[in-house]
Design an enzyme around this catalytic site. Structure first.
Site, PDB file in Angstrom:
ATOM      1  N   ASN A   5      30.451  54.339  41.415  1.00 21.26           N
ATOM      2  CA  ASN A   5      29.678  55.139  40.462  1.00 21.26           C
ATOM      3  C   ASN A   5      28.191  54.989  40.719  1.00 21.26           C
ATOM      4  O   ASN A   5      27.736  53.960  41.240  1.00 21.26           O
ATOM      5  CB  ASN A   5      29.930  54.672  39.018  1.00 21.26           C
ATOM      6  CG  ASN A   5      31.354  54.930  38.565  1.00 21.26           C
ATOM      7  OD1 ASN A   5      31.999  55.875  39.012  1.00 21.26           O
ATOM      8  ND2 ASN A   5      31.845  54.076  37.679  1.00 21.26           N
TER       9      ASN A   5
ATOM     10  N   THR B  22      26.705  43.746  32.181  1.00 25.42           N
ATOM     11  CA  THR B  22      27.353  44.679  33.109  1.00 25.42           C
ATOM     12  C   THR B  22      27.652  43.991  34.449  1.00 25.42           C
ATOM     13  O   THR B  22      26.784  43.326  35.005  1.00 25.42           O
ATOM     14  CB  THR B  22      26.446  45.922  33.371  1.00 25.42           C
ATOM     15  OG1 THR B  22      25.955  46.384  32.129  1.00 25.42           O
ATOM     16  CG2 THR B  22      27.214  47.032  34.075  1.00 25.42           C
TER      17      THR B  22
ATOM     18  N   ASP C 125      33.169  41.887  37.134  1.00 23.30           N
ATOM     19  CA  ASP C 125      33.363  42.256  38.552  1.00 23.30           C
ATOM     20  C   ASP C 125      32.964  41.092  39.463  1.00 23.30           C
ATOM     21  O   ASP C 125      33.645  40.793  40.450  1.00 23.30           O
ATOM     22  CB  ASP C 125      32.530  43.501  38.889  1.00 23.30           C
ATOM     23  CG  ASP C 125      32.897  44.685  38.013  1.00 23.30           C
ATOM     24  OD1 ASP C 125      34.072  44.779  37.611  1.00 23.30           O
ATOM     25  OD2 ASP C 125      32.017  45.515  37.715  1.00 23.30           O
TER      26      ASP C 125
ATOM     27  N   ASP D  76      25.177  54.349  38.527  1.00 20.21           N
ATOM     28  CA  ASP D  76      24.907  53.896  37.154  1.00 20.21           C
ATOM     29  C   ASP D  76      23.506  54.317  36.722  1.00 20.21           C
ATOM     30  O   ASP D  76      22.521  54.043  37.430  1.00 20.21           O
ATOM     31  CB  ASP D  76      25.008  52.358  37.067  1.00 20.21           C
ATOM     32  CG  ASP D  76      26.439  51.856  37.119  1.00 20.21           C
ATOM     33  OD1 ASP D  76      27.376  52.680  37.110  1.00 20.21           O
ATOM     34  OD2 ASP D  76      26.615  50.622  37.169  1.00 20.21           O
TER      35      ASP D  76
ATOM     36  N   GLY E 114      34.859  49.202  41.112  1.00 23.66           N
ATOM     37  CA  GLY E 114      35.329  48.996  42.483  1.00 23.66           C
ATOM     38  C   GLY E 114      34.203  48.545  43.392  1.00 23.66           C
ATOM     39  O   GLY E 114      34.305  47.505  44.064  1.00 23.66           O
TER      40      GLY E 114
HETATM   41  O1  RIB Z   1      31.952  46.899  35.343  1.00 24.19           O
HETATM   42  C1  RIB Z   1      30.724  47.557  35.293  1.00 24.19           C
HETATM   43  C2  RIB Z   1      30.866  48.977  35.782  1.00 24.19           C
HETATM   44  O2  RIB Z   1      31.655  49.718  34.893  1.00 24.19           O
HETATM   45  C3  RIB Z   1      29.564  49.734  35.875  1.00 24.19           C
HETATM   46  O3  RIB Z   1      28.921  49.536  37.096  1.00 24.19           O
HETATM   47  C4  RIB Z   1      29.985  51.173  35.598  1.00 24.19           C
HETATM   48  O4  RIB Z   1      29.851  52.017  36.696  1.00 24.19           O
HETATM   49  C5  RIB Z   1      31.420  51.093  35.109  1.00 24.19           C
HETATM   50  O5  RIB Z   1      32.318  51.493  36.058  1.00 24.19           O
END
Ligand code: RIB
Length: 302
Positions: free
Chosen positions: A10, A244, A248, A12, A40
């Site tokens: 994505n 955020t 991940d 952002d 991802g």
């Molecule tokens: O986990 C964070 C992500 O969630 C962001 O970068 C956003 O694009 C969403 O997919």
């Protein structure tokens, strides 16, 4: 050993706000940044910065070639990256003064995969390679089945959680990485709530006895359960700027530690330290630490 990460990419758009916009409200933001994100892409970058060999299976618009170069610069393999006519996925992210986020997601190119694409990419895997997935792309069930045909290790982070996740062949998942809300929805049992992490883990374990379950608990820490052990690691107390991509980062470093032969407790501790670094600055992929940063902190021994 290689990780194929079949996941979203994505763009952002991140806005700092003093509270999230309410229905009918027009809210001003005095801080805007545009960055590479997507669960991802963030997880691939975390893996690559942790020095894991990672191939990203993804789709972006022909107009966003910068994303491909950025991933490559970070060490992410891009031969499974498709350049397509559809717009790249994007996210509108509000980040509050408390560091919490609110995300509006447009899937775009992330939603256009076909089973034959996946079959082609995964035919290059070897037994023992990993397939990592989140829930921002289509054809997750096909990917899981193909991965098992190729004797891969599968890891699923069902975020953001949707009803479709429950229909997946979850018995094909080796590692499930969920937060409390996802675990609660997945358990789907009356009387069992997100405030009962241990009970949630036991419940999920009964349904999927072979699965290795990782339950992230935000500022409280993380719990793990498999057939032989239950482990808890507390979170680190740090100044939170933006959460955020914390999850991940955690996933990338957890997998790196498991792949490099560390025990679960060590893997959880390292992943916790890595995500504590991520939350201390604004942005998704931009705030993911490198392996060297963790070595310098003493979290990992070189
Ligand atoms: O986990 C964070 C992500 O969630 C962001 O970068 C956003 O694009 C969403 O997919």
């Amino acid at each position: 050993m290689k990780v194929f990460n079949f996941g979203s990419i994505n763009i952002d758009h991140i806005y700092r706000v003093n509270h999230f916009a309410k229905p009918g409200e027009t809210l001003a933001s005095d801080n805007y940044q545009m960055m590479l994100g997507g669960k991802g892409a963030n997880q691939s970058i975390a893996l690559a910065r942790a020095k894991v060999l990672v191939q990203h299976i993804g789709r972006i618009s022909f107009h966003d070639e910068w994303i491909c170069r950025k991933l490559q610069k970070d060490g992410v393999g891009v031969y499974c990256l498709q350049h397509v006519d559809e717009p790249t996925g994007h996210a509108i992210i509000q980040v509050s003064d408390e560091g919490e986020n609110s995300i509006l997601l447009f899937g775009g190119a992330n939603k256009g995969f076909t089973e034959s694409n996946l079959a082609e990419y995964l035919s290059n895997s070897r037994p023992g390679d990993w397939l990592l997935m989140q829930n921002e792309c289509t054809h997750t069930a096909d990917a899981l089945r193909l991965a098992k045909q190729h004797k891969m290790i599968t890891a699923l982070n069902p975020a953001p959680m949707t009803d479709e996740i429950k229909a997946l062949p979850l018995d094909l998942v080796d590692y499930l990485i969920v937060n409390e809300i996802e675990a609660e929805q997945l358990a789907d049992t009356e009387g069992l709530t997100r405030d009962q992490p241990e009970a949630l883990l036991k419940h999920l374990h009964q349904h999927y006895p072979k699965m290795k379950l990782v339950l992230t608990l935000g500022s409280r820490g993380v719990m793990y359960k498999d057939a032989t052990q239950m482990v808890f690691v507390p979170a680190q107390k740090v100044e939170v700027v933006d959460t955020t991509a914390a999850g991940d980062t955690f996933i990338g470093y957890f997998i790196q530690q498991i792949i490099t032969g560390h025990d679960v407790k060590t893997a959880l501790e390292v992943a916790t330290q890595a995500s504590a670094i991520t939350v201390q600055s604004l942005g998704a992929s931009a705030s993911i630490p490198t392996l060297q940063q963790l070595i310098d902190l003493g979290a990992i021994h070189a």
